[in-house]
Design a protein around this motif. Structure first.
Motif, PDB file in Angstrom:
ATOM      1  N   PHE A 184      -4.854  -6.042 -11.272  1.00  0.00           N
ATOM      2  CA  PHE A 184      -4.900  -5.232 -10.051  1.00  0.00           C
ATOM      3  C   PHE A 184      -6.141  -5.526  -9.212  1.00  0.00           C
ATOM      4  O   PHE A 184      -7.234  -5.692  -9.753  1.00  0.00           O
ATOM      5  CB  PHE A 184      -4.993  -3.745 -10.409  1.00  0.00           C
ATOM      6  N   GLN A 190      -5.230   8.573  -5.950  1.00  0.00           N
ATOM      7  CA  GLN A 190      -5.418   7.113  -6.031  1.00  0.00           C
ATOM      8  C   GLN A 190      -6.863   6.756  -6.378  1.00  0.00           C
ATOM      9  O   GLN A 190      -7.120   5.726  -6.997  1.00  0.00           O
ATOM     10  CB  GLN A 190      -5.018   6.474  -4.692  1.00  0.00           C
ATOM     11  N   GLY A 226       2.827  -1.978 -12.361  1.00  0.00           N
ATOM     12  CA  GLY A 226       1.931  -3.112 -12.618  1.00  0.00           C
ATOM     13  C   GLY A 226       1.546  -3.221 -14.083  1.00  0.00           C
ATOM     14  O   GLY A 226       1.541  -4.306 -14.666  1.00  0.00           O
ATOM     15  N   SER A 241       3.066   2.660  -8.591  1.00  0.00           N
ATOM     16  CA  SER A 241       2.665   1.248  -8.511  1.00  0.00           C
ATOM     17  C   SER A 241       1.809   0.877  -9.716  1.00  0.00           C
ATOM     18  O   SER A 241       1.943  -0.205 -10.287  1.00  0.00           O
ATOM     19  CB  SER A 241       1.866   0.990  -7.228  1.00  0.00           C
ATOM     20  N   THR A 242       0.928   1.807 -10.106  1.00  0.00           N
ATOM     21  CA  THR A 242       0.064   1.557 -11.271  1.00  0.00           C
ATOM     22  C   THR A 242       0.918   1.359 -12.521  1.00  0.00           C
ATOM     23  O   THR A 242       0.733   0.393 -13.272  1.00  0.00           O
ATOM     24  CB  THR A 242      -0.911   2.745 -11.460  1.00  0.00           C
ATOM     25  N   GLN A 287       9.899  -3.552  -5.404  1.00  0.00           N
ATOM     26  CA  GLN A 287       8.579  -3.821  -5.977  1.00  0.00           C
ATOM     27  C   GLN A 287       8.610  -4.256  -7.443  1.00  0.00           C
ATOM     28  O   GLN A 287       7.905  -5.170  -7.845  1.00  0.00           O
ATOM     29  CB  GLN A 287       7.682  -2.592  -5.813  1.00  0.00           C
ATOM     30  N   PHE A 347       0.799  -1.223   0.000  1.00  0.00           N
ATOM     31  CA  PHE A 347       0.000   0.000   0.000  1.00  0.00           C
ATOM     32  C   PHE A 347       0.835   1.279   0.000  1.00  0.00           C
ATOM     33  O   PHE A 347       0.378   2.329   0.453  1.00  0.00           O
ATOM     34  CB  PHE A 347      -0.950   0.001   1.209  1.00  0.00           C
ATOM     35  N   PHE A 395      -1.911  -8.052  -7.918  1.00  0.00           N
ATOM     36  CA  PHE A 395      -1.338  -6.962  -7.130  1.00  0.00           C
ATOM     37  C   PHE A 395      -2.460  -6.253  -6.382  1.00  0.00           C
ATOM     38  O   PHE A 395      -3.293  -5.589  -6.990  1.00  0.00           O
ATOM     39  CB  PHE A 395      -0.638  -6.001  -8.115  1.00  0.00           C
ATOM     40  N   CYS A 440      -7.875  -3.115  -6.515  1.00  0.00           N
ATOM     41  CA  CYS A 440      -7.677  -1.696  -6.205  1.00  0.00           C
ATOM     42  C   CYS A 440      -8.323  -1.293  -4.890  1.00  0.00           C
ATOM     43  O   CYS A 440      -9.539  -1.403  -4.731  1.00  0.00           O
ATOM     44  CB  CYS A 440      -8.261  -0.852  -7.331  1.00  0.00           C
ATOM     45  N   THR A 475      -3.301  -3.245  -4.341  1.00  0.00           N
ATOM     46  CA  THR A 475      -2.555  -1.990  -4.292  1.00  0.00           C
ATOM     47  C   THR A 475      -3.417  -0.808  -3.882  1.00  0.00           C
ATOM     48  O   THR A 475      -4.637  -0.821  -4.073  1.00  0.00           O
ATOM     49  CB  THR A 475      -1.924  -1.704  -5.678  1.00  0.00           C
ATOM     50  N   HIS A 476      -2.746   0.241  -3.375  1.00  0.00           N
ATOM     51  CA  HIS A 476      -3.414   1.513  -3.054  1.00  0.00           C
ATOM     52  C   HIS A 476      -3.587   2.367  -4.308  1.00  0.00           C
ATOM     53  O   HIS A 476      -4.144   3.458  -4.241  1.00  0.00           O
ATOM     54  CB  HIS A 476      -2.582   2.276  -2.028  1.00  0.00           C
ATOM     55  N   CYS A 477      -3.082   1.892  -5.451  1.00  0.00           N
ATOM     56  CA  CYS A 477      -3.229   2.598  -6.738  1.00  0.00           C
ATOM     57  C   CYS A 477      -2.462   3.915  -6.798  1.00  0.00           C
ATOM     58  O   CYS A 477      -2.870   4.845  -7.483  1.00  0.00           O
ATOM     59  CB  CYS A 477      -4.708   2.890  -7.063  1.00  0.00           C
TER      60      CYS A 477
END
Length: 461
Positions: free
Chosen positions: A375, A384, A368, A364-365, A344, A290, A356, A377, A358-360
């Motif tokens: 994802f 985010q 990925g 990270s987006t 990562q 996150f 994945f 999300c 994820t906190h977006c």
């Protein structure tokens, strides 16, 4: 002319330092010298995480081409650096002066004259400092082109009465809006400053508007995105130049000795998760991370932990050192591995990873998307929320995780969504197709590759 010297200035948060560091390393690979300016507080964290990371290999040439330096952020020693309101008040009061002094000191020493400044979009006031000293510059937006466009259009949204002139703390419409016919609709309630809490949001927005006023000082509006990801936005604001995805070279390309050390991390990366991943079956592991800001309360932390148990699948969970939550006593966790901070991009590239959570955050987006991982999300705040909409509704490569009526993601919801994404072949297919398109951009001849080359050429001239 010898190698030009570029000063790089990220906003003082991990999600901004990372892409700026990647950008700086690309400049070095393309024959520039870089002076990388962190705040003193972050500089100490970065240097100490590098010292922990290093084996006693010989010092490489990158040391001399990429120099890490620091200036104060204007906060007191005990102030909380995650307090965005405090940070956004302190930065404009003290950092412009400190930056000017730093540049003048470098020039007096006469080792390098700074030829160019690359400032984070959220530090664009540095272009004014540059202009005062006769140094040209560029901005780099580490977030999406959509966020860049929203920020640029806040004055227009105020003029049109969508945001009240008291700086956007009340939204005058309940309807979804379009900044331009070519862009996806946005829900005004998701505007990034609104979900930071009233006063904080207002101070952050005031600060960002202050930054936006400096944008006219450069024609180089660089952005970590690509045409395929945000076609309508780039059509609407063609000044934005896509140079993404910004990826760490060493994780994709093992013969680049210049960038083998992870630089710019606030925490030491735990590589032990890589050998753990080697032991897991292909496409079996749920990766849970996150980012550097998200904090859960104890109740939500419990649901997340027990939800991971319920999925009955192997998981790799990143829990930062600053986590104060206790694991619920029923948490088994025997199928998982927990680390404080992970490399990562390497993790996502591992064949064992299936999905994945994820906190977006935009970095990270982009990572990925570049690797083709589906994802799940679970956005926390800021941009985010629309990154999540973008991933799920526009690109269709992920699923949103829903909160219950108390604003909590339940363990059952987590289990359901994990099952759904593991079994969704359409999403997996779209991920692979999109990955190919995204990665074409940074291959030789690709749009981002050529944009970056033109930028370097312009600096060198």
């Amino acid at each position: 002319m010898g190698a030009p010297t570029v000063l790089a200035l990220p906003y003082p948060a991990q999600g901004h330092v990372n892409p700026m560091m990647t950008f700086a390393q690309k400049l070095v690979e393309n024959g520039c010298k870089v002076i990388f300016v962190n705040t003193e507080f972050n500089h100490r964290r970065v240097v100490s995480s590098m010292v922990k990371q290093q084996d006693s290999s010989s010092p490489d040439e990158e040391e001399s081409l990429l120099k890490l330096v620091s200036i104060p952020d204007g906060l007191g020693p005990d102030d909380d650096r995650n307090d965005q309101a405090k940070l956004c008040e302190a930065i404009p009061k003290s950092m412009p002066e400190a930056l000017e002094k730093l540049i003048e000191d470098i020039h007096v020493k006469g080792e390098n004259r700074i030829n160019f400044i690359v400032a984070d979009l959220c530090m664009a006031w540095a272009l004014d400092v540059g202009s005062k000293l006769g140094i040209k510059g560029a901005v780099l937006c580490p977030a999406s082109a959509t966020l860049f466009t929203l920020l640029y259009n806040i004055p227009m949204l105020i003029d049109e009465g969508i945001i009240d002139s008291d700086l956007g703390l009340t939204i005058t419409t309940k309807k979804r809006i379009r900044i331009s016919p070519s862009m996806p609709e946005m829900d005004p309630e998701d505007f990034f400053w609104l979900n930071m809490g009233g006063l904080t949001g207002k101070k952050v927005l005031q600060y960002l508007l202050h930054c936006a006023r400096s944008l006219h000082l450069t024609q180089w509006w660089l952005c970590n995105t690509t045409h395929e990801l945000e076609p309508g936005t780039l059509l609407f604001l063609p000044k934005i130049i896509p140079i993404g995805p910004l990826l760490r070279s060493n994780d994709n390309d093992n013969n680049k000795s210049a960038t083998t050390k992870p630089m710019g991390q606030f925490w030491k990366e735990d590589d032990s998760c890589m050998s753990w991943l080697d032991e897991q079956p292909h496409g079996s592991v749920l990766y849970v991370a996150f980012g550097s800001f998200t904090l859960f309360d104890q109740n939500q932390f419990n649901e997340l932990a027990l939800g991971l148990d319920l999925t009955n699948r192997p998981f790799l969970w990143v829990i930062r050192e600053d986590n104060k939550m206790a694991y619920p006593h029923e948490f088994q966790g025997h199928k998982g591995k927990i680390v404080n901070w992970a490399p990562q991009q390497k993790v996502l590239s591992h064949p064992a990873i299936a999905c994945f959570l994820t906190h977006c955050g935009w970095n990270s987006t982009m990572e990925g998307l570049s690797i083709g991982v589906p994802f799940l999300c679970w956005p926390y705040f800021g941009d985010q929320l629309y990154n999540k909409e973008h991933i799920c509704d526009e690109l269709k490569v992920g699923l949103g995780i829903d909160k219950d009526e108390n604003g909590v993601v339940s363990r059952g919801e987590l289990k359901t969504k994990v099952e759904q994404i593991f079994n969704d072949e359409n999403i997996k297919c779209r991920c692979v197709v999109l990955k190919e398109k995204v990665m074409k951009n940074i291959a030789k001849g690709g749009t981002s590759y050529e944009n970056f080359k033109s930028f370097v050429k312009a600096i060198k001239e």
